[in-house]
Design an enzyme around this catalytic site. Structure first.
Site, PDB file in Angstrom:
ATOM      1  N   HIS A   1      -1.968  25.971   2.586  1.00  0.00           N
ATOM      2  CA  HIS A   1      -0.727  25.382   3.107  1.00  0.00           C
ATOM      3  C   HIS A   1      -0.971  23.933   3.539  1.00  0.00           C
ATOM      4  O   HIS A   1      -0.245  23.005   3.142  1.00  0.00           O
ATOM      5  CB  HIS A   1      -0.244  26.219   4.292  1.00  0.00           C
ATOM      6  CG  HIS A   1       0.991  25.704   4.959  1.00  0.00           C
ATOM      7  ND1 HIS A   1       2.240  26.264   4.766  1.00  0.00           N
ATOM      8  CD2 HIS A   1       1.182  24.669   5.827  1.00  0.00           C
ATOM      9  CE1 HIS A   1       3.133  25.593   5.476  1.00  0.00           C
ATOM     10  NE2 HIS A   1       2.525  24.633   6.143  1.00  0.00           N
ATOM     11  N   GLU A   2      -2.011  23.732   4.352  1.00  0.00           N
ATOM     12  CA  GLU A   2      -2.316  22.376   4.841  1.00  0.00           C
ATOM     13  C   GLU A   2      -2.836  21.491   3.713  1.00  0.00           C
ATOM     14  O   GLU A   2      -2.576  20.284   3.696  1.00  0.00           O
ATOM     15  CB  GLU A   2      -3.343  22.452   5.974  1.00  0.00           C
ATOM     16  CG  GLU A   2      -2.889  23.261   7.186  1.00  0.00           C
ATOM     17  CD  GLU A   2      -1.641  22.704   7.847  1.00  0.00           C
ATOM     18  OE1 GLU A   2      -1.351  21.500   7.663  1.00  0.00           O
ATOM     19  OE2 GLU A   2      -0.944  23.462   8.550  1.00  0.00           O
TER      20      GLU A   2
ATOM     21  N   HIS B   1       0.079  19.885   1.985  1.00  0.00           N
ATOM     22  CA  HIS B   1       0.572  18.726   2.742  1.00  0.00           C
ATOM     23  C   HIS B   1      -0.331  17.516   2.496  1.00  0.00           C
ATOM     24  O   HIS B   1       0.151  16.399   2.260  1.00  0.00           O
ATOM     25  CB  HIS B   1       0.577  19.038   4.246  1.00  0.00           C
ATOM     26  CG  HIS B   1       1.639  19.995   4.683  1.00  0.00           C
ATOM     27  ND1 HIS B   1       2.954  19.903   4.280  1.00  0.00           N
ATOM     28  CD2 HIS B   1       1.582  21.066   5.532  1.00  0.00           C
ATOM     29  CE1 HIS B   1       3.662  20.870   4.846  1.00  0.00           C
ATOM     30  NE2 HIS B   1       2.848  21.595   5.607  1.00  0.00           N
TER      31      HIS B   1
END
Length: 372
Positions: free
Chosen positions: A30-31, A34
């Site tokens: 997820h990170e 980003h």
């Protein structure tokens, strides 16, 4: 038995390790999404941490400080221009560089990347699961086990038999009982709640046969059991078919996930601590993973699918502090023709963060209350 002993009995060391691994991978990717979308647009990323809290290890690479932190609960990326800039005299001002300088669509792309990564991961795992394990056929019931000495054994039912009809009627894809929609393969349970003559159409070795018997749900007050373990029949699937089924399954899951979150917020605002099977906290999650670890690796994959779907849609809820809340602020700024002031953003973000923290505390308290 104390509460801690009760919790310890529900969990296993292997289950805890798998829980940390599943959550860790989901959060890391997820990170990472980003990070990748920010770097793709030329925005510096100051740090990337696996874990939260005090930093244990750090290393600089490609302009980013990569960290491993003490608490294995999530992670974060520090993207330039997302936090206020420090001005003269210890004051803070609205950022003007990095993320803040991106057009609205660029900001949305960075924020949307994390939830989309979890969604893609869930669909990928679902595709692998369907292609390896087959696709459940909800309109067919496969008998998985027959208890020794049971009524089912005396009727000649065997493991591997497939029930295709009940009392001459095909098993529907879904059934509605007491306002709840359930898979059609569960209708066998409802058939046995009423007395009378029952007929199962059974497919064995490509040939169909009928098994007819008289049934009484209770005898002398005692509940009667047919004596079978069963589930949906499973059909082999190619990778393309498994992928298409994964997309369909994800689309069908969206309303259920949204209803579950809506129910969670309703319980939160009314302080309802009663158990909810659709949403669970960290202890409940570790308990489910512990149970899955005892079953098979594919059961763990199914837990990972559900967790990634939940993370994807939860992060898209428009609450400041979550990705969905940040996207909402970006869109509000785009509609206004200028971003919100620093003071406005800080008030909204603090309120949103407080709400998320209170919600997490509520989920944990409700999780623990099961053991009282």
């Amino acid at each position: 038995m104390s509460i801690l002993q009760s919790i310890g009995a529900a969990l296993t060391p292997v289950g805890l390790l798998w829980t940390l691994l599943i959550i860790g991978v989901a959060t890391f990717l997820h990170e990472l999404a980003h990070y990748a979308l920010a770097k793709r647009q030329g925005v510096p990323v100051k740090s990337f941490s696996v874990g939260m809290g005090p930093v244990l290890l750090r290393r600089a690479w490609r302009g980013t400080e990569w960290r491993i932190s003490l608490l294995p609960i999530g992670g974060y990326v520090e993207i330039e221009g997302m936090a206020p800039e420090e001005g003269p005299g210890g004051t803070y001002r609205q950022p003007t560089r990095g993320f803040a300088a991106l057009p609205a669509w660029g900001k949305v792309a960075v924020l949307l990347a994390g939830p989309l990564m979890n969604l893609v991961l869930a669909i990928g795992l679902m595709t692998a699961n369907f292609s390896a394990q087959g696709i459940p056929a909800l309109d067919r019931v496969r008998i998985e086990s027959v208890r020794e000495g049971s009524r089912a054994q005396s009727l000649g039912l065997r493991p591997g038999d497939v029930v295709t009809a009940l009392n001459g009627r095909d098993i529907a894809e879904t059934i509605t009982v007491s306002g709840q929609t359930r898979p059609g393969w569960e209708s066998l349970r409802d058939l046995l709640t009423t007395p009378g003559r029952k007929t199962l159409t059974v497919e064995r070795g490509g040939a169909a046969q009928e098994v007819t018997f008289d049934w009484r749900p209770r005898v002398n007050g005692a509940r009667q059991l047919l004596g079978i373990g069963y589930g949906p029949d499973v059909q082999p699937a190619s990778v393309p078919t498994a992928f298409v089924t994964s997309l369909q399954t994800t689309a069908e899951a969206v309303p259920q996930i949204l209803r579950a979150f809506g129910n969670l917020f309703a319980r939160f605002f009314t302080l309802d601590l009663s158990r909810d099977e659709n949403v669970t906290g960290p202890i409940g999650t570790a308990e489910v993973v512990s149970q899955a670890a005892r079953v098979s690796p594919w059961a763990l994959v199914q837990v990972a699918i559900l967790l990634n779907l939940s993370l994807a849609f939860f992060n898209l809820i428009p609450i400041p502090g979550l990705d969905g809340g940040r996207i909402m602020l970006v869109l509000v700024g785009a509609l206004r023709g200028r971003p919100l002031s620093l003071a406005q953003e800080q008030v909204i973000n603090v309120a949103g963060f407080a709400l998320v923290m209170l919600l997490m505390v509520f989920v944990v308290v409700r999780d623990v209350s099961r053991f009282f």
